[in-house]
Design an enzyme around this catalytic site. Structure first.
Site, PDB file in Angstrom:
ATOM      1  N   ALA A  63       9.960  -9.440  21.876  1.00  0.00           N
ATOM      2  CA  ALA A  63      10.755  -9.655  23.086  1.00  0.00           C
ATOM      3  C   ALA A  63      11.825  -8.554  23.107  1.00  0.00           C
ATOM      4  O   ALA A  63      12.016  -7.855  22.120  1.00  0.00           O
ATOM      5  CB  ALA A  63      11.403 -11.025  23.022  1.00  0.00           C
ATOM      6  N   GLY A 104       7.326 -11.772  19.727  1.00  0.00           N
ATOM      7  CA  GLY A 104       6.777 -12.191  21.015  1.00  0.00           C
ATOM      8  C   GLY A 104       5.426 -11.562  21.297  1.00  0.00           C
ATOM      9  O   GLY A 104       4.620 -12.122  22.052  1.00  0.00           O
ATOM     10  N   GLU A 107       2.986 -13.676  19.507  1.00  0.00           N
ATOM     11  CA  GLU A 107       2.924 -14.966  20.216  1.00  0.00           C
ATOM     12  C   GLU A 107       2.106 -14.848  21.497  1.00  0.00           C
ATOM     13  O   GLU A 107       1.325 -15.738  21.847  1.00  0.00           O
ATOM     14  CB  GLU A 107       4.350 -15.457  20.503  1.00  0.00           C
ATOM     15  N   GLU A 127      11.069 -12.528  13.367  1.00  0.00           N
ATOM     16  CA  GLU A 127      12.289 -13.047  13.981  1.00  0.00           C
ATOM     17  C   GLU A 127      13.385 -13.404  12.980  1.00  0.00           C
ATOM     18  O   GLU A 127      14.570 -13.238  13.242  1.00  0.00           O
ATOM     19  CB  GLU A 127      11.973 -14.295  14.837  1.00  0.00           C
TER      20      GLU A 127
END
Ligand SMILES: NC(=O)c1ccc[n+]([C@@H]2O[C@H](COP(=O)([O-])OP(=O)(O)OC[C@H]3O[C@@H](n4cnc5c(N)ncnc54)[C@H](O)[C@@H]3O)[C@@H](O)[C@H]2O)c1
Length: 697
Positions: A63, A104, A107, A127
């Site tokens: 992200a 992300g 994911e 993360e």
């Protein structure tokens, strides 16, 4: 639509390509684009399936954390909602993982129904390194695909795995040699034609059923010391554990709640701040990014002692041949023997292979003749801390080495401008201040002299990266940045000992705050004699200030620390773990009486504040004097050189978290007690009065 997402439809397959350089981060624009094209494909009867891939060498590196804390614009989905939308799609969606898929990115891939990857790919959930947990379903989908053990390993350590391991565990479905996109489109067509429901990760429950809870307890125990005071690594375990106890939807909701809380916590903010600070440290305001750098193909180290041997290993580890020079054969052989022992230790503990060791050792040669280093590109001098000796050596290096060779000193305290004056090439002279053990510690304080050229500085900043260090450029001053601050705080800690605290009590408080060790344990490691000698030098500069008497008293006993099995602590045979020692306690009590101090109690809070606030004040002075370019550079130095806990972001960031008015007030109190050692910095005063922080500079 948007620039960062490309779309084309070929043979009934919609191909969404994320093209958001440099990392293909899922920022607002990318999320909006992917979501719109997914939507369009769903509406389009001629589109049978979708492939999602990335442009260049990265799939999606995560992200966009610079958008954290910003309001999501209208029409932009949250990443987890987008991933859910993809997973719910009735048409098959295939991830063609062309490169790194992190956070992300992983994911997103796990929300797709199938994952094909190039053999070079790495996937991971890093993360935790930024102080939070995966927030796009990673804690629920990864265990379903790869099993709980591997999911824990990846999510708790943050370390990525390669394509083979990912395939073996089920995190990806296939490795494609050759044209990945073509194969992914072919595969998507097969899936679409099969008329079967797409395989959704949320429905794969087998690997999260009947999991022995001991696995989670074992992980908690394993990380308990290293991750003390932190929340995110433990929440990584808790949320993965939740995948074995809750249904998918509840697990996702739980993950979201924890993610948001950690993202907005001090821990999350500090860890993200450190991430950006490290990148910032590489940028030097007056040295443009495109400044020419010299190639370092061969190096030399002068002195094969404690530092020289470790520094040589850094070059060898990076594949750069290195010639080690010492005064005579005996000193040289002793130095090289330590290097060999060091590598052998790494082989026996499994950190490197024997082949790695042999390769590295083949790059290290020794000599006692300066003639053998005339062709090297850089020399790092690491001989005794003696100005006359260093000047003599630099004059000799200047005469022997080719004109473009950079000559760097590893001095901790001497003025490198003066060392440079012994040469005809002051533009090529600089400092490279390594930290002990030099082959382990990640920090490299690169020192700028009055005349170091931009090319020289750009070269040593690049060199730091090449040899796996975090380079921070600093100016010349007493102890540069890190040691200047350490020496003040360590001295104040000794004053506290003279007034009533005990070394092990102070060390315990500093350890519990999150440092790997306190100032007395650190001193036993580095040498009580070393600190004593530094103090003798500093007496010449600051003779009128209060001096620490206790360091003299400990030194006089001949207890120099771990190397003599006794210092501030006593050490059992061969042990590195210090035990409190009655002899030292008696010596301390006697010294207090000698100094006329009535010993008093110090609370943990007073110890911590005294130690840290004197450090922060010195940091502000260092900034004022221009020894560091920015406060975040000081934080990077303190993290990598001294182990300041990353989750507090370094001393200057920590000061901002506390609030500078509060810090300034306490610094003024310390000033009354300890005089000019804690003379309030005018920068700190100004910022405190203006209600600002170091972050506003
Ligand atoms: N030890 C530390 O923790 C540390 C940390 C950072 C910087 N430094 C700095 O690094 C430098 C070296 O420190 P050290 O602890 O490795 O010292 P050391 O005493 O362990 O090693 C010094 C080496 O230099 C050699 N030497 C002396 N004169 C020489 C000459 N003319 N030519 C070639 N070799 C010569 C000696 O034989 C010895 O092997 C010092 O400037 C010190 O301030 C030390």
């Amino acid at each position: 639509m948007t620039d960062v997402i490309r779309f084309e439809k070929k043979n009934g397959i919609g191909v969404i390509t994320i093209n958001n350089p440099p990392a293909n981060a899922m920022n607002f624009e990318a999320k909006k684009g992917v979501s719109q094209y997914i939507e369009a494909c769903m509406q389009d009867d001629a589109c049978k399936a979708v492939v999602i891939t990335g442009e260049g060498r990265i799939f999606v590196a995560g992200a966009d954390i610079s958008e954290f804390g910003k309001k999501t614009p209208d029409g932009v989905p949250e990443l987890e909602d987008l991933i859910q939308e993809i997973e719910n799609s009735p048409k098959p969606v295939v991830a063609a993982i062309n490169g790194l898929a992190l956070g992300g990115g992983m994911e997103l891939a796990m929300g797709c129904h199938y994952r094909l990857a190039l053999p070079t790919v790495k996937v991971g959930q890093p993360e935790v390194n930024l102080g939070f947990i995966p927030g796009g379903g990673g804690t629920q989908r990864l265990p379903r695909l790869a099993g709980v053990e591997l999911a824990l390993e990846m999510i708790v350590t943050g370390k990525p795995i390669d394509a083979n391991r990912a395939l073996e565990a089920g995190a990806i479905d296939d490795i494609v040699e050759g044209d990945l996109l073509a194969r992914a489109m072919e595969f998507a067509t097969e899936q679409a034609n099969s008329n079967q429901e797409p395989r959704r990760t949320c429905d794969q429950n087998e690997k999260v059923m009947n999991v022995d809870p001991k696995i989670f307890e074992d992980w908690r125990t394993r990380i308990s010391r290293k991750s003390r005071n932190m929340e995110s690594p433990f929440e990584c375990i808790n949320t993965v554990e939740a995948s074995t106890k809750m249904d998918f939807k509840a697990g996702l909701e739980n993950e979201r709640e924890v993610f948001v809380r950690l993202r907005d916590s001090d821990e999350g903010k500090s860890m993200r701040y450190m991430f950006f600070s490290e990148r910032e440290a590489a940028k030097i305001p007056d040295i443009p990014k495109d400044t020419k750098t010299q190639e370092i193909k061969k190096s030399a180290i002068i002195g094969s002692g404690t530092m020289g041997g470790g520094i040589a290993m850094n070059f060898a580890n990076a594949g750069i041949p290195v010639v080690v020079v010492d005064v005579d054969k005996i000193a040289l052989e002793a130095g090289l023997e330590k290097v060999r022992d060091n590598y052998a230790g790494s082989v026996s503990s499994g950190r490197i292979t024997k082949e790695n060791m042999d390769n590295c050792l083949s790059l290290i040669t020794g000599t006692t003749n300066y003639k053998d280093i005339e062709d090297v590109d850089i020399v790092i001098e690491a001989v005794f801390e003696d100005m006359d000796l260093k000047k003599k050596i630099f004059a000799e290096l200047d005469a022997v080495c080719k004109p473009e060779t950079i000559l760097a000193s590893n001095t901790s305290t001497l003025n490198i401008n003066e060392i440079a004056s012994a040469t005809e090439r002051p533009d090529k002279i600089c400092g490279t201040h390594f930290f002990s053990p030099a082959n382990v510690m990640k920090l490299l304080e690169n020192v700028r002299t009055e005349k170091s050229s931009k090319e020289t500085l750009a070269t040593i900043m690049r060199l730091a990266k090449i040899i796996g260090k975090t380079g921070v450029l600093v100016g010349i001053g007493d102890g540069f940045v890190g040691n200047r601050m350490l020496h003040i705080s360590a001295r104040i800690a000794e004053f506290m000992v003279e007034e009533g605290a005990l070394p092990w009590k102070i060390d315990k408080v500093i350890y519990e705050f999150g440092f790997p060790m306190g100032p007395f344990a650190m001193n036993d490691l580095a040498g009580v004699d070393v600190r004593f000698l530094i103090r003798q030098e500093q007496k010449k500069l600051y003779g009128s200030r209060r001096q620490s008497v206790i360091i003299d008293r400990v030194y006089e006993t001949g207890r120099y620390g771990q190397k003599t099995s006794a210092g501030w602590y006593k050490y059992g045979d061969g042990s590195r773990k210090g035990e409190p020692d009655q002899i030292i306690e008696d010596l301390i009590v006697k010294t207090s009486a000698e100094l006329g101090y009535e010993r008093r109690k110090f609370s943990d809070e007073e110890i911590l504040e005294t130690y840290l606030y004197s450090m922060i004040n010195t940091g502000a002075q260092v900034l004022e004097e221009g020894l560091a370019a920015r406060s975040s550079d000081i934080d990077v130095i303190w993290h990598y050189g001294y182990g300041f806990p990353r989750y507090w972001g370094g001393p200057m960031f920590y000061a901002d978290l506390i609030g500078l008015p509060e810090v300034y007030k306490k610094v003024c109190d310390l000033n009354k007690k300890y005089g000019d050692w804690v003379k309030p910095s005018s920068l700190l005063k100004r910022l405190a009065e203006e209600g600002k922080g170091f972050k506003n500079l």
